[in-house]
Motif scaffolding. Structure first.
Motif, PDB file in Angstrom:
ATOM      1  N   UNK A 154      -1.884  70.536  -2.471  1.00  0.00           N
ATOM      2  CA  UNK A 154      -1.041  71.230  -3.447  1.00  0.00           C
ATOM      3  C   UNK A 154       0.246  71.729  -2.801  1.00  0.00           C
ATOM      4  N   UNK A 155       0.128  72.242  -1.602  1.00  0.00           N
ATOM      5  CA  UNK A 155       1.302  72.727  -0.876  1.00  0.00           C
ATOM      6  C   UNK A 155       2.255  71.584  -0.547  1.00  0.00           C
ATOM      7  N   UNK A 156       1.710  70.500  -0.035  1.00  0.00           N
ATOM      8  CA  UNK A 156       2.543  69.351   0.345  1.00  0.00           C
ATOM      9  C   UNK A 156       3.241  68.725  -0.858  1.00  0.00           C
ATOM     10  N   UNK A 157       2.582  68.766  -2.023  1.00  0.00           N
ATOM     11  CA  UNK A 157       3.074  68.049  -3.200  1.00  0.00           C
ATOM     12  C   UNK A 157       3.846  68.933  -4.179  1.00  0.00           C
ATOM     13  N   UNK A 158       3.926  70.233  -3.926  1.00  0.00           N
ATOM     14  CA  UNK A 158       4.739  71.105  -4.783  1.00  0.00           C
ATOM     15  C   UNK A 158       6.209  70.755  -4.567  1.00  0.00           C
ATOM     16  N   UNK A 159       6.942  70.430  -5.637  1.00  0.00           N
ATOM     17  CA  UNK A 159       8.334  70.011  -5.465  1.00  0.00           C
ATOM     18  C   UNK A 159       9.199  71.100  -4.839  1.00  0.00           C
ATOM     19  N   UNK A 160      10.071  70.699  -3.951  1.00  0.00           N
ATOM     20  CA  UNK A 160      11.039  71.622  -3.367  1.00  0.00           C
ATOM     21  C   UNK A 160      11.927  72.158  -4.480  1.00  0.00           C
ATOM     22  N   UNK A 161      12.290  73.398  -4.388  1.00  0.00           N
ATOM     23  CA  UNK A 161      13.158  73.993  -5.382  1.00  0.00           C
ATOM     24  C   UNK A 161      12.423  74.688  -6.503  1.00  0.00           C
ATOM     25  N   UNK A 162      11.138  74.418  -6.663  1.00  0.00           N
ATOM     26  CA  UNK A 162      10.355  75.119  -7.676  1.00  0.00           C
ATOM     27  C   UNK A 162       9.761  76.377  -7.066  1.00  0.00           C
ATOM     28  N   UNK A 163       9.466  77.338  -7.909  1.00  0.00           N
ATOM     29  CA  UNK A 163       8.795  78.550  -7.436  1.00  0.00           C
ATOM     30  C   UNK A 163       7.455  78.169  -6.811  1.00  0.00           C
ATOM     31  N   UNK A 164       6.965  78.949  -5.860  1.00  0.00           N
ATOM     32  CA  UNK A 164       5.661  78.640  -5.289  1.00  0.00           C
ATOM     33  C   UNK A 164       4.584  78.527  -6.365  1.00  0.00           C
ATOM     34  N   UNK A 165       3.641  77.630  -6.144  1.00  0.00           N
ATOM     35  CA  UNK A 165       2.514  77.461  -7.059  1.00  0.00           C
ATOM     36  C   UNK A 165       1.532  78.608  -6.846  1.00  0.00           C
TER      37      UNK A 165
END
Length: 228
Positions: A109-120
């Protein structure tokens, strides 16, 4: 569907009453409307009645609803079991994931969270009842897993989630929620900045709130009985 606004108001009143009975502020616990198996129009009606956060268990169903409701400012929570082949869509399309039970899942989930979006926002799921059929890490593993998840980039560890087994006696109803609260306390004492206990559903939200739940996940009392 016409009953959804009325049902929402009744559930909100239950939440406020439970908070008051527990000596907590009336807004100490918030409602997550569990919309799984109900269509996008039911979600739209609930949103028009003031509901903002919605919980889904089935990924493809949730993605279809997100597409149909893209015009609304909704907060999407995934509350079902998290499998490795789902993590990219969850990381890209959801605001919260409640069912993290393994470091491998959190890392993906960390690796795949898009850059620029708020943390999941993530919660670690705990199997407080020790059921073989239930997801969740063992209580003894919670602190180590949470401490590691809290260090991952693009995630924000919010706290703990559980789905306790139904109590067999009234005197047992609060025990699993109490255990979850005690584990949450351990995380705070260890210096982790957690603020969420996701627990309690239509039948037991009062017990969960009495033991500190901050999110209650309610579906049936809002949308009605689910069809098989």
């Amino acid at each position: 569907m016409a009953n959804i606004p009325y049902n929402l108001a009744r559930v909100q009143a239950r939440i406020e009453a439970a908070c008051k009975a527990a000596g907590r502020p009336e807004n100490a616990a918030r409602l997550l409307a569990v919309s799984k198996t109900f269509d996008a129009e039911a979600v739209r009606v609930a949103h028009a009645a003031g509901q903002f956060g919605f919980g889904e268990n089935y990924l493809q169903e949730a993605l279809d609803k997100q597409a149909a409701l893209a015009d609304l400012p909704l907060e999407w929570h995934f509350i079902g079991p998290v499998q490795s082949n789902k993590t990219r869509s969850l990381a890209e399309r959801f605001d919260w994931v409640h069912g993290v039970e393994r470091l491998k899942i959190a890392q993906r989930l960390s690796d795949q969270r898009p850059e620029g979006r708020a943390p999941l926002n993530v919660c670690v799921q705990v199997n407080v009842s020790g059921e073989a059929s239930k997801s969740g890490c063992a209580p003894a593993e919670v602190l180590e897993l949470c401490a590691t998840v809290a260090r991952l980039p693009r995630l924000r560890l919010r706290g703990l989630m559980a789905i306790p087994a139904p109590a067999v006696a009234a005197t047992d109803r609060r025990a699993p929620f109490r255990q979850l609260r005690e584990l949450f306390g351990e995380l705070r004492r260890a210096g982790l900045e957690v603020d969420t206990i996701s627990a309690g559903m239509s039948d037991d939200l009062e017990d969960a709130i009495a033991e500190g739940a901050t999110i209650v996940r309610v579906g049936t009392s809002i949308f009605g009985k689910r069809t098989p």
